[in-house]
Write an enzyme that holds these catalytic residues in place. Structure first.
Site, short mmCIF file in Angstrom:
data_model
loop_
_atom_site.label_atom_id
_atom_site.label_comp_id
_atom_site.label_asym_id
_atom_site.label_seq_id
_atom_site.Cartn_x
_atom_site.Cartn_y
_atom_site.Cartn_z
N VAL A 22 11.24 -20.58 55.44
CA VAL A 22 11.32 -21.06 54.06
C VAL A 22 10.76 -22.46 53.89
CG1 VAL A 22 13.30 -19.61 53.53
CG2 VAL A 22 13.68 -21.92 54.40
N GLY A 25 7.08 -28.54 57.92
CA GLY A 25 6.72 -29.94 57.71
C GLY A 25 6.50 -30.62 59.04
N SER A 26 6.28 -31.94 58.98
CA SER A 26 6.06 -32.69 60.21
C SER A 26 7.29 -32.67 61.12
CB SER A 26 5.71 -34.14 59.87
OG SER A 26 6.74 -34.73 59.08
N TYR A 27 8.47 -32.45 60.53
CA TYR A 27 9.73 -32.42 61.28
C TYR A 27 9.88 -31.14 62.08
CZ TYR A 27 10.88 -29.50 57.30
OH TYR A 27 10.85 -28.51 56.35
N GLY A 28 9.25 -30.03 61.62
CA GLY A 28 9.43 -28.74 62.26
C GLY A 28 9.44 -27.61 61.25
N VAL A 29 10.35 -26.66 61.44
CA VAL A 29 10.39 -25.45 60.62
C VAL A 29 11.81 -25.17 60.16
CG1 VAL A 29 9.83 -22.98 60.56
CG2 VAL A 29 8.49 -24.51 62.01
N VAL A 30 11.94 -24.63 58.94
CA VAL A 30 13.24 -24.18 58.43
C VAL A 30 13.15 -22.68 58.16
CG1 VAL A 30 14.97 -24.38 56.62
CG2 VAL A 30 13.74 -26.41 57.40
N LYS A 45 17.32 -25.29 60.82
CA LYS A 45 16.24 -26.28 60.85
C LYS A 45 15.89 -26.56 62.31
CE LYS A 45 15.04 -30.73 58.73
NZ LYS A 45 15.56 -31.79 57.84
N ASP A 142 16.71 -42.77 48.99
CA ASP A 142 15.57 -41.90 48.70
C ASP A 142 15.98 -40.76 47.79
OD1 ASP A 142 12.94 -41.06 48.78
OD2 ASP A 142 13.17 -39.93 50.63
#
EC number: 2.7.11.24
Length: 486
Positions: A22, A25-30, A45, A142
């Site tokens: 779903v 991103g740069s962080y990984g996958v969800v 995540k 943020d």
């Protein structure tokens, strides 16, 4: 096939069935997943190569720790973190969140028929979660529609605390940040111009005001192209700041820039926002005041007449400020292995039995020194002398006489030792006043009945309660469903 690609050698992965990816991103996958044992749906995540950059790893550690400490119905919850296969060498982290269907950005983008009741209930939940966060002396830093998750039943939750910081002063202020990179459109003017060296929770309240205006109009309030343009848009609506406000700005360059700006008068909000409830506009005007001292706190905003009939202080909990001990790692330089060990320790919070064994192991490690202490050396020497004296007595020789005598020195406590009791007391007092019913085993100051009542506050009452039962507004229309997670 999807599960094999998503999971590596994590043993706990077998209890989840991956449904679809779903987010990336740069962080990984969800990915959304289902637990066959419970039938519940979650979002997993996967963060890859977490320790490649120490600064990124610290940010992730900070966010995971904050989400554990800030358990609240209006803040996204970590349900579980999978145990790494190897304590010393793991690289990836799998965090299991509650699954949310969309985010507020998507809701506002695809729904042009949201009602004033929607706006009221969305803002109430946002402020309630923020009140809890600020009472812990945590600044989100943020806030924006994309960082507010939403469900089809109009439930929202604050997420993405990667930029959040904790203030450890008596008041939640006096925080200096050089790494502030939040989204410009929702950034308070004092941050755009670096007006001060110290900031307060008012920076989050400005963001709330920008989000509220976007709810009311369906478009961003201050879509600046750069920092200068951002300040131009702000002063176009609010007018140039007063001499009193200018005098409070410590940054000489920023003060001079605003002082030399062409004189602008504020635009009446009734002209800028026609056909909007005047009570809503009064609250909006308070939230986006140019001077941070003029903005209300989250608690004060919840008491605004705009929420009459919906607000209930019994369902708006606070908590004690977070202890310094939770974030002592922020004050020292960490290596990659240091952060990995801290991360492993935090993961064990979701594995109680292993956490207990880990803590017992730490005690055993701390009780053994690489080199014998002075006390150990004394004991060894004393035992040797006793043994030697026994041998001499057997041979009828005179006892051994010491040449010198001395008394044990009084131990002088360091400042750290002296403050240990107070620090411990502070840590103990920082217990969460409210805990969602999803985590009944977590220490809480509320009875189960009271906790249930607080959680029910997530369901709107009176005006907004009609929204949930109205035949004219179905849940699918409330939220354009597009799976998203923090």
């Amino acid at each position: 096939m999807l599960e094999k690609e998503f999971f590596t050698e994590y043993g706990e992965a077998s209890q989840y069935q991956i449904q679809e990816v779903v987010g990336k991103g740069s962080y990984g996958v969800v990915a959304s997943a289902e637990c066959p044992h419970t039938g519940g749906k979650v979002a997993i995540k996967k963060m890859t190569n977490v320790f490649e950059h120490v600064s990124d790893a610290i940010r992730i550690l900070r966010e995971i720790k904050l989400l554990r400490l800030l358990r609240h119905p209006d803040i996204v919850e970590i349900k579980h973190i999978m145990l790494p296969p190897c304590r010393k060498e793991f690289k990836d982290i799998y965090v299991v969140f509650e699954l949310m269907e969309s985010d507020l950005h998507h809701v506002l983008k695809v729904n042009d028929d949201l009602t004033p009741q929607h706006h009221q209930f969305f803002l109430y939940q946002l402020l309630r979660g923020l009140k809890f966060m600020h009472s812990a002396h945590v600044f989100h830093r943020d806030l924006k529609p994309k960082n507010i998750l939403a469900n089809a039943d109009c439930k929202i939750k604050i997420c993405d605390l990667g930029l959040a910081r904790v203030s450890f002063t008596d008041s939640p202020s006096a925080v200096f940040w050089t790494d502030y990179v939040a989204t410009r459109w929702y950034r308070a003017p004092e941050l755009c111009g670096s007006f001060y060296s110290n900031y307060t929770p008012a920076i989050d309240m400005w963001s709330v005001g920008c989000i509220f205006a976007e709810m009311l109009t369906g478009k961003p309030l201050f879509p600046g192209k750069n920092v200068v343009h951002q300040l131009e848009l702000v002063t176009d609506l609010l007018g140039t700041p007063s001499p009193i406000t200018l005098s409070r700005i410590r940054n000489e360059k920023a003060r001079k820039y605003l002082g030399n700006m062409r004189r602008k008068d504020p635009v009446p909000f009734t002209h800028k926002f026609p056909n909007i409830d005047p009570v809503a506009l009064k609250l909006l005007q308070r939230l986006i005041a140019f001077d941070p001292k003029d903005r209300p706190s989250a608690e004060e905003a919840l008491a605004d007449p705009y929420f009459q009939g919906l607000a209930n202080v019994d369902y708006e909990p606070s908590r004690q400020p977070i202890s310094k001990l939770e974030f002592e790692f922020e004050r020292r330089k960490l290596t990659r292995d240091d952060v990995r060990e801290l991360m492993y320790r935090e993961i064990l919070e979701y594995h109680p039995q292993m956490l207990q064994e880990y803590l017992q192991g730490e005690e055993n490690i701390n009780s053994h020194f690489l080199y014998p202490s002075g006390v150990d050396q004394f004991k060894q020497e004393f035992a040797r002398l006793e043994e030697h004296n026994d041998d001499e007595e057997e041979h009828n020789s005179p006892p051994h006489q010491r040449k010198y005598t001395s008394l044990p020195r009084e131990r002088v406590c360091s400042s750290e030792d002296e403050g240990s009791d107070s620090v411990h007391a502070q840590s103990s007092s920082a217990s969460v006043v409210f805990t969602p019913p999803q985590t009944p085993n977590t220490a809480t100051g509320l009875s189960s009945q009271k906790a249930s009542q607080v959680d029910k506050a997530a369901t709107p009452v009176k005006r907004s309660a009609c929204l949930m039962r109205s035949d004219s507004i179905c849940a699918s229309r409330c939220v354009g469903v597009s799976s998203a997670v923090s």
